[in-house]
Scaffold this active site. Structure first.
Site, PDB file in Angstrom:
ATOM      1  N   GLY A  37       0.766  -1.183  -0.201  1.00  0.00           N
ATOM      2  CA  GLY A  37      -0.033  -0.005   0.109  1.00  0.00           C
ATOM      3  C   GLY A  37       0.947   1.161  -0.040  1.00  0.00           C
ATOM      4  O   GLY A  37       1.850   1.331   0.268  1.00  0.00           O
TER       5      GLY A  37
ATOM      6  N   THR B  45      -4.494   4.959   3.599  1.00  0.00           N
ATOM      7  CA  THR B  45      -3.980   6.186   3.174  1.00  0.00           C
ATOM      8  C   THR B  45      -5.281   6.881   2.570  1.00  0.00           C
ATOM      9  O   THR B  45      -5.468   7.881   2.945  1.00  0.00           O
ATOM     10  CB  THR B  45      -3.023   6.113   2.190  1.00  0.00           C
TER      11      THR B  45
ATOM     12  N   ASP C 148      -5.645  -3.484  -4.728  1.00  0.00           N
ATOM     13  CA  ASP C 148      -6.183  -3.938  -3.641  1.00  0.00           C
ATOM     14  C   ASP C 148      -7.970  -4.036  -3.206  1.00  0.00           C
ATOM     15  O   ASP C 148      -8.310  -4.895  -2.604  1.00  0.00           O
ATOM     16  CB  ASP C 148      -5.680  -2.791  -2.776  1.00  0.00           C
TER      17      ASP C 148
ATOM     18  N   THR D 113       2.642  -1.888   4.188  1.00  0.00           N
ATOM     19  CA  THR D 113       2.569  -2.920   3.328  1.00  0.00           C
ATOM     20  C   THR D 113       2.077  -4.036   4.177  1.00  0.00           C
ATOM     21  O   THR D 113       2.653  -4.384   5.488  1.00  0.00           O
ATOM     22  CB  THR D 113       4.021  -3.320   2.712  1.00  0.00           C
TER      23      THR D 113
END
Length: 255
Positions: A8, A132, A109, A12
């Site tokens: 990400g 995020t 994702d 991670t």
């Protein structure tokens, strides 16, 4: 047993899967400046922490929303277990029917989360991933991915607020003692925690109104546990959703 990694923008997620079970879920900071060796050492340390014998790993799979780091992680994994990981992307079977203007633009994702949620929970579904960015994905009663929303993430919003105001300071993301804050820190915490919870509740209401059905709502991501307890809707928390999705996709492609 397989090694599953989701890269990400901020963190991670790493874990191991054996016999359809997730053995652990851990998060590493995603740092573009780190080298292959540094990531290899981090992965090795996590495996050793959970007493995972590298010789037991028969494969690995990676999803990534940070393309410059994908090959770096592939090289790091190969250093550790001697196997080149499968990467979620073109040519990898997911079994997910994506009803979007440009399916190729849907983040890996989101695809991985959807694959896991469809396998684990009743449809129609709303999948909320709080990282995020905060993303909402909608799965219809026919198990089609029909779209979603992208909101500024909780920490992104907080960091922006602090950086653009002279009298607001950085705070923790602990829930405030009361909704109506009595000092600056409490007011900020209430705005971040209860404000995001109210936003999630409102989005669920609007989605269900548009599709004209009640949904199963599943939340995942590093910050989901901070927000979902303050929502009025019933929301199922599944911290391992991404890793489950990677596991399902891996076995779909090797069997």
């Amino acid at each position: 047993m397989i090694l599953a990694i989701d890269i990400g923008n901020t963190n991670t997620v790493i874990g191991c899967c054996r016999d359809q079970n997730i053995l652990f879920v851990e998060r590493l900071s995603t740092a573009p400046s780190r080298t292959v060796l540094e990531y290899a050492i981090s992965i090795k340390n996590v495996l050793e922490l959970y007493k995972i014998d590298r010789d037991e790993l028969s494969g690995a799979i990676i999803s990534s929303v940070v393309p410059p780091l994908t090959n770096l992680f592939c090289d790091a994994v190969q250093k550790i277990i001697g196997i080149r990981p499968m990467v979620v992307g073109p040519g990898v079977k997911t079994g997910l029917n994506i009803l979007m203007d440009n399916p190729a633009q849907v983040g890996s994702d989101l695809i991985v989360n959807a694959v896991a949620a469809i396998a684990e929970y009743p449809v129609p579904l709303i999948i909320i991933d709080m990282g995020t960015a905060t993303t909402l994905s909608v799965i219809d009663r026919n198990k089609n991915y029909i779209g979603g929303m992208i909101l500024p993430g909780i920490r992104v919003s907080l960091d922006s607020l602090v950086s653009r105001t002279s009298q607001l300071v950085r705070i923790s993301l602990d829930a405030p003692k009361r909704l109506i804050g009595k000092n600056t820190a409490e007011c900020m915490k209430s705005g971040i925690i209860h404000g995001n919870a109210a936003c999630i509740d409102g989005m669920i209401d609007r989605i269900e109104l548009e599709i004209e059905e009640k949904t199963t709502v599943v939340a995942t991501g590093g910050l989901a546990a901070k927000i979902t307890p303050h929502c009025t809707h019933e929301i199922l928390l599944d911290d391992a959703l991404l890793l489950k999705g990677l596991m399902y996709i891996y076995y779909k492609n090797v069997q």
